[in-house]
Enzyme design. Structure first.
Site, PDB file in Angstrom:
ATOM      1  N   ASP A   9       0.793  -1.242   0.000  1.00 28.67           N
ATOM      2  CA  ASP A   9       0.000   0.000   0.000  1.00 28.67           C
ATOM      3  C   ASP A   9       0.827   1.295   0.000  1.00 28.67           C
ATOM      4  O   ASP A   9       0.493   2.244   0.726  1.00 28.67           O
ATOM      5  CB  ASP A   9      -0.950   0.021   1.201  1.00 28.67           C
ATOM      6  N   LYS A  98      -7.237  -4.816  -3.017  1.00 25.65           N
ATOM      7  CA  LYS A  98      -8.038  -5.273  -1.882  1.00 25.65           C
ATOM      8  C   LYS A  98      -9.004  -4.181  -1.442  1.00 25.65           C
ATOM      9  O   LYS A  98      -8.738  -3.000  -1.603  1.00 25.65           O
ATOM     10  CB  LYS A  98      -7.138  -5.684  -0.709  1.00 25.65           C
ATOM     11  N   CYS A 140      -1.993  -2.400   7.715  1.00 29.17           N
ATOM     12  CA  CYS A 140      -1.930  -3.314   6.574  1.00 29.17           C
ATOM     13  C   CYS A 140      -0.635  -4.116   6.509  1.00 29.17           C
ATOM     14  O   CYS A 140      -0.647  -5.266   6.064  1.00 29.17           O
ATOM     15  CB  CYS A 140      -2.183  -2.551   5.276  1.00 29.17           C
TER      16      CYS A 140
END
Length: 193
Positions: A9, A98, A140
């Site tokens: 990310d 996601k 994450c």
């Protein structure tokens, strides 16, 4: 067997100036780029994850509580969902999206454009060891590392190449990863955005 780097990310909305900025995010992007250039043979494979929201429901809060709900971020088709410009993407072989329609923190909840999930992709490429870097250490990155270990991959988090949201949640994340057998090297970046 082989090893892989999982870049979690490293997107504009999670870096300085983004809608859910994590202090040090841009530096993490640049650091990953420097490491890939300095040690081109260190990993057999490099993959990345992206938050990729269409309508994740209660994951977006108005106002957000910053525990279960967050400001709008990484909406598909917006500049915030793109990789940070300091991150070199030429080595990335696959991207796992996601969170389209629900909250998703782990890269192992994501899928490539052809629908393949991260665990299956890694196994298909003979990967048995993964290193995890990216944003955010306490959300994450933690979830991705825990799932990597749960899926049977020998997992290391390179903490110097992660940026964290807050000290308290980072302490909880580090303890959880240690308890799951995840190896950790370095210290996460924790600073105000």
């Amino acid at each position: 067997m082989s090893n892989a780097l999982i870049v979690v990310d490293v997107q504009n909305d999670f870096c300085e100036g983004g809608s859910l900025a994590v202090g040090g995010g841009a530096g993490v992007a640049a650091g990953i780029t420097r490491l890939l250039a300095a040690e081109p043979g260190r990993w057999d494979h490099v993959v990345a994850t992206k938050d990729y929201h269409v309508d994740p429901g209660a994951h977006f809060g108005d106002p957000p509580d910053f525990v279960d709900s967050w400001p709008r971020h990484c909406v598909v088709g917006t500049p915030g969902s793109e990789f940070h410009p300091e991150l070199a993407t030429d080595r990335i072989e696959a991207i796992f999206h996601k969170g389209e329609h629900a909250a998703a923190y782990s890269g192992f909840e994501g899928h490539a454009d052809d629908g393949e999930c991260l665990a299956d992709w890694l196994r298909r490429h003979g990967v048995d060891r993964v290193d995890v870097v990216g944003i955010a250490t306490d959300h994450c990155v933690r979830a991705t590392a825990l799932d990597a270990a749960r899926e049977g991959f020998a997992t290391t988090v390179l903490l110097d190449l992660t940026a964290a949201v807050a000290p308290d949640t980072t302490d909880v994340a580090l303890r959880a990863m240690e308890g799951a057998g995840v190896a950790m090297r370095g210290t996460p970046v924790i600073r105000a955005a």
